[in-house]
Design a protein around this motif. Structure first.
Motif, PDB file in Angstrom:
ATOM      1  N   THR A 689      14.978   6.916 -18.678  1.00 25.19           N
ATOM      2  CA  THR A 689      14.455   6.999 -17.307  1.00 25.19           C
ATOM      3  C   THR A 689      15.188   5.998 -16.435  1.00 25.19           C
ATOM      4  OG1 THR A 689      12.267   7.677 -18.079  1.00 25.19           O
ATOM      5  CG2 THR A 689      12.420   6.780 -15.849  1.00 25.19           C
ATOM      6  N   TRP A 690      15.844   6.560 -15.420  1.00 22.18           N
ATOM      7  CA  TRP A 690      16.519   5.703 -14.455  1.00 22.18           C
ATOM      8  C   TRP A 690      15.625   5.585 -13.217  1.00 22.18           C
ATOM      9  CZ3 TRP A 690      22.259   7.758 -14.040  1.00 22.18           C
ATOM     10  CH2 TRP A 690      22.852   7.726 -15.309  1.00 22.18           C
ATOM     11  N   THR A 691      15.248   4.358 -12.869  1.00 20.69           N
ATOM     12  CA  THR A 691      14.443   4.136 -11.650  1.00 20.69           C
ATOM     13  C   THR A 691      15.392   3.676 -10.536  1.00 20.69           C
ATOM     14  OG1 THR A 691      12.483   3.563 -12.927  1.00 20.69           O
ATOM     15  CG2 THR A 691      12.552   2.860 -10.617  1.00 20.69           C
ATOM     16  N   LEU A 692      15.443   4.496  -9.487  1.00 21.64           N
ATOM     17  CA  LEU A 692      16.404   4.278  -8.408  1.00 21.64           C
ATOM     18  C   LEU A 692      15.640   3.944  -7.129  1.00 21.64           C
ATOM     19  CD1 LEU A 692      18.680   7.370  -9.153  1.00 21.64           C
ATOM     20  CD2 LEU A 692      18.771   5.080 -10.173  1.00 21.64           C
ATOM     21  N   ASP A 693      15.946   2.785  -6.555  1.00 25.43           N
ATOM     22  CA  ASP A 693      15.205   2.263  -5.396  1.00 25.43           C
ATOM     23  C   ASP A 693      15.900   2.675  -4.084  1.00 25.43           C
ATOM     24  OD1 ASP A 693      13.651   0.905  -3.603  1.00 25.43           O
ATOM     25  OD2 ASP A 693      14.283  -1.101  -4.224  1.00 25.43           O
ATOM     26  N   PHE A 694      15.144   3.410  -3.258  1.00 24.49           N
ATOM     27  CA  PHE A 694      15.640   3.809  -1.932  1.00 24.49           C
ATOM     28  C   PHE A 694      14.972   3.019  -0.798  1.00 24.49           C
ATOM     29  CE2 PHE A 694      17.172   7.308  -4.353  1.00 24.49           C
ATOM     30  CZ  PHE A 694      18.177   7.902  -3.619  1.00 24.49           C
ATOM     31  N   GLY A 695      14.065   2.136  -1.148  1.00 22.91           N
ATOM     32  CA  GLY A 695      13.157   1.559  -0.166  1.00 22.91           C
ATOM     33  C   GLY A 695      13.798   0.906   1.032  1.00 22.91           C
ATOM     34  N   ARG A 696      14.858   0.140   0.815  1.00 25.06           N
ATOM     35  CA  ARG A 696      15.452  -0.576   1.952  1.00 25.06           C
ATOM     36  C   ARG A 696      16.076   0.363   2.966  1.00 25.06           C
ATOM     37  NH1 ARG A 696      19.851  -4.034  -0.404  1.00 25.06           N
ATOM     38  NH2 ARG A 696      20.053  -2.185  -1.745  1.00 25.06           N
ATOM     39  N   TYR A 697      16.568   1.495   2.525  1.00 22.25           N
ATOM     40  CA  TYR A 697      17.311   2.397   3.404  1.00 22.25           C
ATOM     41  C   TYR A 697      16.414   3.367   4.171  1.00 22.25           C
ATOM     42  CZ  TYR A 697      21.424   0.733   0.939  1.00 22.25           C
ATOM     43  OH  TYR A 697      22.413  -0.064   0.419  1.00 22.25           O
ATOM     44  N   LEU A 698      15.239   3.616   3.662  1.00 18.62           N
ATOM     45  CA  LEU A 698      14.372   4.599   4.296  1.00 18.62           C
ATOM     46  C   LEU A 698      13.678   3.974   5.510  1.00 18.62           C
ATOM     47  CD1 LEU A 698      12.798   6.203   1.120  1.00 18.62           C
ATOM     48  CD2 LEU A 698      14.774   6.980   2.463  1.00 18.62           C
ATOM     49  N   PRO A 699      13.676   4.661   6.655  1.00 13.68           N
ATOM     50  CA  PRO A 699      13.116   4.077   7.865  1.00 13.68           C
ATOM     51  C   PRO A 699      11.596   3.938   7.806  1.00 13.68           C
ATOM     52  CG  PRO A 699      13.867   6.329   8.275  1.00 13.68           C
ATOM     53  CD  PRO A 699      14.296   5.977   6.898  1.00 13.68           C
TER      54      PRO A 699
END
Length: 763
Positions: A689-699
Motif C-alpha cells: 500500500t502506497w500512501t500518497l499525500d496531496f494535501g498541500r497542493y489541493l486548494p
C-alpha cells in the motif's frame, strides 16, 4: 443706434438762436435767400413753451423753411424729423416736414416725395408736433422713401394754407430711428421691447415669452438688470444673458437652443443654483437628453438633493446624461455625518425589516446600519415612522432579537436617494473633488443601468458610490478613477469604500482605485469585474492587508477577469443572509477568477489572495474556476494563495465539486495549488500500500476525493525485482483530513508513478 455718435455724423441742425443766415426760405441750396434780416421772421428769446424759438409770419402760399446744411442720407439709415409749433395770431396755417433731396453731384433728385404728413393748427397757444421719417427703404411708417440716389437732404418745414398767421417754431429735432425699421433684420431681440422691466419684482414671464415668439430664430437679449419670472418660461430661440433672472423654486426656465450649464450660470448668476435649475429642466423636457456642464466647476457646500432639484418627479425611466464638469466640495458643517443610536428588533423571518425602532423619526433614509450580526454595507432603504420599522438593503446574518444599532448617514455631493426609482442615468466625464469633505454619489433605492463613465472620484470622505437598495441593478462603472482620502493610513486603519452593490448584473470595467479600505462590497450575481487596477498597500513592513473585493452572496455567477489586484485580496462570504446555515439553497459557486495579476509586497507569510469566509454551517464550494492568474510576492514569500476563514464556520470539503485551479503562475509563493493535481511519487522500498499525500497542493484544505489517473513511469517491480504487471486499485480520502490516496498493489511493490487526483466531484 445714434449715428451722430457711432458714425461721427452731425444730424441735428443748429438752433435758430445761432443765427437765421443758415435757414433758407427756398430749398436750402447754396445761394438761396435766407431769413436773416427778413421782416417776416424774428427770434424769440424766452417763449414759455419753447425757450429760444423762431417766430414766423406766413406771407407766401407755401412758405418754406430749410436748413442749408447737408444732412447725410445713408442706405439703411432712417431719420425722424420733428418740429414743435404753435399759432400765436392771425389765420391758422397747416405745417408739414419737408426736405430737398440731393445727389452726389449736389443736384436735385426729382420724382421723390419730399413732404411729410400735414398738421393743421387749430387753436392759439396749443403746441402741436409735426413729424416725418426719411429713409432709403420702402417700409411701413417711412414718409419719404428715397432709395439710394440721394446722399443728403436740406431739412425743414412747409407752412400751407391762408396767409397772415403768425406761428412760433421750436428747434428742429433729427433722430436716427433705424432700429424701429430694421428690428426684424437684426440677429437679436431685446426682452425690454416686449414689456420686461428687469426691476427684480415685476413678473416678466409674459414679456419673455412674447420676445421668444417674435424672435423667429434670432437671439434673445436679456439686458442688464434682474428679471423676475413668476411662471415657467421656455425659450425656443438662442438666448444671451447680460442680466440675470430669479424665479420660484417650482418654476423652470427652459433654454432649448443653448441647454448647457454656462448658459444657466449666466442666467442665475450662481453655479450651484444654475445646476439645480438645469437639472429640473433636464428631467422635464424632451428636447434634450443631456446637460453639458461646459467644463465648469460647481462649488458645493451641502449635498445636492437631485430629486428636490427636479421637485415634480420621483420616478424617471428615460435616458438622461450629465457630462463634462467638476463638483468641488467646500468646507461646511453640512457634510458632517449624522449618527443615531436606536434599539430595534430583528427577525430572520422578515429579513429586510427592523421593527420596534426607537427614535425612528431621526433615522434618515440612506443611513449605514451598524450592530452585532450586521454585515458590511447595509443601508436603510425606507423609513416607516408610523409603523416604527425600517426597510434594509440586505438581511442581517446573526442579529435575531433586540439590540442597539447605530445608523450613520454620510453626505454625498450628488444624492439621488429622494427618487423612488431612476433608470438609465449617466454621469460622464465628471470630476468629484470631494477633498475629504464629502462622499460622491448616492444611488436611488430602485432603478436600472446607472452609468458612471470616465469620471474621477477624488478623496471622498466616506464613500465613492453608494447603493442603498436596488438602484444599482445593471450598474455600469467604466474608466473611472477613485482616489482615497486615506492613502497615508495603514491599510487596516482605513474606513472608506469606493463602491458597494446590492443587486445583479453590474459591469465594473477599466477603473483605477487607489488605497481604500475596500474597492467593492458586492451582493447579487451576474457581475463582470474586468480590467481594473486596485491597490491597497501601505509602507508598513509585514503589513496587514484587507480585502479589495468582498462578495457577499455565495452563488455569484460572476467573472473577475484581467484585473491588477495589488496588495489586497478577494473575500467571498455569505454575510448578507438572514439564515446563513446551508439548507437547500446554492452554496458557494458560480465564480470565475481568471487572467488576473495578483501582487503583494512587504507582508507576513500568512497573507492570502483568495479567502472564503462562510458565515454559517454546512457550506461548500460547487463551481469555482481559478485559472491563468499570476501570483507574485515582493520583498518576502508567502505560504500559499488560498484560505478558508473559519471565524464563523468552516467549509464541508466532502461536498466540494466542480473546482478548477490550473494554469496559474506562482512567484515567491511557497506552496502552489492546483485541482486536479498531477503529482509524481517514488516508492523505493517494496510496499503493498502506497500512501500518497496531496494535501498541500489541493486548494482550501480540500480532501483527495477522486483519482483520475495512475501512470507508472518505467516498470513497477516486486521484492525480487520482477516486473509487476497487475494494476493497483485506489482508496481515496485517506490519512489525516482525507488528504491522501492509497494505491494498493497485489504484491509488495516499488517504483515511480504519476497520479492525478481531485479534491472535488467534477459533476
Amino acid at each position: 443706434m445714434n449715428k451722430a455718435i457711432t458714425d461721427g455724423l452731425a444730424l441735428m441742425p443748429p438752433s435758430f438762436a445761432q443765427g437765421l443766415d443758415v435757414w433758407s426760405r427756398e430749398d436750402g441750396t447754396p445761394g438761396s435767400l435766407t431769413y436773416a434780416g427778413a421782416a417776416d421772421a424774428a427770434l424769440v428769446p424766452a417763449d414759455q413753451d419753447f425757450g429760444d424759438c423762431l417766430e414766423l409770419q406766413k406771407t407766401e402760399s407755401v412758405q418754406k423753411l430749410r436748413h442749408m446744411g447737408q444732412t447725410p442720407i445713408i442706405p439703411g439709415c432712417y431719420l425722424r424729423v420733428t418740429a414743435r409749433v404753435k399759432a400765436v395770431a392771425g389765420n391758422l396755417p397747416a405745417l408739414r416736414i419737408a426736405a430737398w433731396a440731393g445727389n452726389g453731384n449736389e443736384e436735385h433728385v426729382g420724382g421723390l416725395v419730399e413732404v411729410g404728413p400735414s398738421v393743421a393748427l387749430s387753436a392759439y397757444g396749443q403746441v402741436e408736433t409735426v413729424t416725418a421719417i426719411i429713409g432709403t427703404g420702402r417700409r411701413t411708417g417711412v414718409d419719404m422713401s428715397w432709395g439710394l440716389v440721394p446722399v443728403y437732404a436740406h431739412l425743414g418745414l412747409d407752412l400751407t394754407g391762408a396767409n397772415g398767421g403768425i406761428v412760433r417754431i421750436d428747434d428742429l429735432l433729427v433722430e436716427d430711428v433705424t432700429a424701429i425699421f430694421l428690428r426684424d433684420m437684426m440677429n437679436w431681440v431685446d426682452v425690454r421691447d416686449y414689456g420686461a422691466l428687469g426691476d427684480g419684482t415685476s413678473d416678466d414671464s409674459a414679456a419673455f415669452e412674447a420676445a421668444d415668439t417674435a424672435a423667429a430664430g434670432r437671439e434673445i437679449l436679456i439686458p442688464k438688470g434682474t428679471f423676475h419670472l413668476g411662471e415657467h418660461v421656455t425659450f425656443e430661440n438662442p438666448v444671451r444673458f447680460e442680466g440675470q433672472v430669479t424665479m420660484p423654486a417650482d418654476k423652470r426656465l427652459s433654454l432649448t437652443r443653448n441647454f448647457d450649464l454656462p448658459s444657466y450660470i449666466a442666467a442665475f448668476g450662481n453655479d450651484l443654483e444654475a445646476f439645480k435649475r438645469a437639472v429640473a429642466v433636464l428631467f422635464n423636457s424632451s428636447d434634450h437628453d443631456s446637460l453639458d456642464m461646459g467644463g465648469r466647476r460647481v462649488e458645493v457646500t451641502a449635498p445636492i438633493d437631485m430629486q428636490a432639484a427636479v421637485a415634480n418627479k420621483d420616478t424617471f425611466q428615460i435616458r438622461r446624461v450629465i457630462r463634462n464638469g467638476q463638483f468641488y466640495a467646500k468646507p461646511s458643517p453640512a457634510w458632517d455625518a449624522t449618527q443615531v443610536n436606536s434599539q430595534a428588533t430583528y427577525s430572520p423571518s422578515a429579513p429586510l425589516t427592523l421593527s420596534g425602532v426607537s427614535n425612528i423619526a431621526n433615522i434618515p433614509v440612506g443611513a449605514l446600519v451598524g450592530g452585532l450580526g450586521v454585515g458590511r454595507e447595509i443601508y436603510v432603504r425606507a423609513v416607516n415612522v408610523g409603523a416604527g420599522s425600517l426597510t434594509l438593503s440586505q438581511p442581517l446574518f446573526d442579529a435575531a432579537g433586540t439590540q442597539s444599532y447605530t445608523f450613520t448617514r454620510f453626505r454625498y455631493v450628488l444624492d439621488f436617494s429622494g427618487f423612488a426609482a431612476l433608470d438609465k442615468f449617466v454621469l460622464d466625464d465628471i470630476e468629484f473633488q470631494c477633498d475629504g469633505k464629502a462622499s460622491a454619489i448616492m444611488l436611488p433605492p430602485e432603478g436600472q443601468i446607472f452609468h458612471v463613465r470616465d469620471c474621477f472620484i477624488t478623496k471622498p470622505r466616506d464613500r465613492g458610490i453608494t447603493s442603498i437598495g436596488k438602484g444599482c441593478y445593471g450598474m455600469l462603472v467604466d474608466r473611472c478613477q477613485f482616489i482615497s482620502n486615506e492613502q497615508a493610513l495603514r491599510a487596516q486603519d482605513r474606513t472608506t469604500i469606493a463602491i458597494n452593490v446590492n443587486d445583479n448584473d453590474v459591469k465594473i470595467r477599466d477603473n483605477r482605485i487607489v488605497r481604500f479600505a475596500h474597492f467593492m462590497v458586492l451582493h447579487g450575481s451576474g457581475h463582470v469585474i474586468a480590467n481594473n487596477h486596485w491597490f491597497q498597500g501601505d509602507t508598513e513592513t509585514d503589513g496587514t492587508r484587507v480585502a479589495g473585493i468582498i462578495l457577499t452572496q455565495p452563488n455569484v455567477k460572476t467573472t473577475i477577469t484581467g484585473n491588477y489586484i495589488d496588495n489586497s485580496f478577494i473575500e467571498w462570504t455569505n454575510e448578507h443572509d438572514a439564515a446563513p446555515d446551508f439548507t437547500s439553497e446554492y452554496s458557494f459557486g458560480g465564480l470565475t477568477v481568471s487572467g488576473n495579476i495578483f501582487t503583494v509586497n512587504d507582508v507576513a507569510p500568512w497573507f492570502r489572495w483568495f479567502v472564503v469566509k462562510p458565515h454559517g454551517q454546512g457550506h461548500f464550494i460547487h463551481g469555482l474556476t481559478l485559472s491563468d492568474n499570476v501570483f507574485k510576492s515582493i520583498n518576502g514569500t508567502i505560504d500559499r494563495v488560498d484560505h478558508v476563514d473559519t471565524t464563523h464556520a468552516t467549509l464541508d470539503m466532502a461536498l466540494a465539486r466542480n473546482i478548477t485551479v490550473q494554469g496559474n503562475a506562482f512567484n515567491a509563493v511557497d506552496q502552489v495549488i492546483v485541482n486536479p493535481a498531477t503529482l509524481e511519487f517514488e516508492i523505493n522500498s517494496p510496499q503493498k500500500t502506497w500512501t500518497l499525500d496531496f494535501g498541500r497542493y489541493l486548494p482550501f484544505g480540500g480532501r483527495a476525493r477522486k483519482v483520475i489517473s495512475v501512470m507508472p513511469e518505467n516498470a513497477i517491480r516486486d521484492t525480487d525485482g520482477a516486473v509487476v504487471s497487475a494494476l493497483p486499485y485506489t482508496k481515496v480520502e485517506q490519512g489525516t483530513g482525507g488528504k491522501s490516496i492509497s494505491l494498493v498493489w497485489p504484491v509488495d511493490s516499488k517504483g515511480r508513478v504519476e497520479v492525478t487526483a481531485r479534491m472535488d466531484n467534477p459533476v
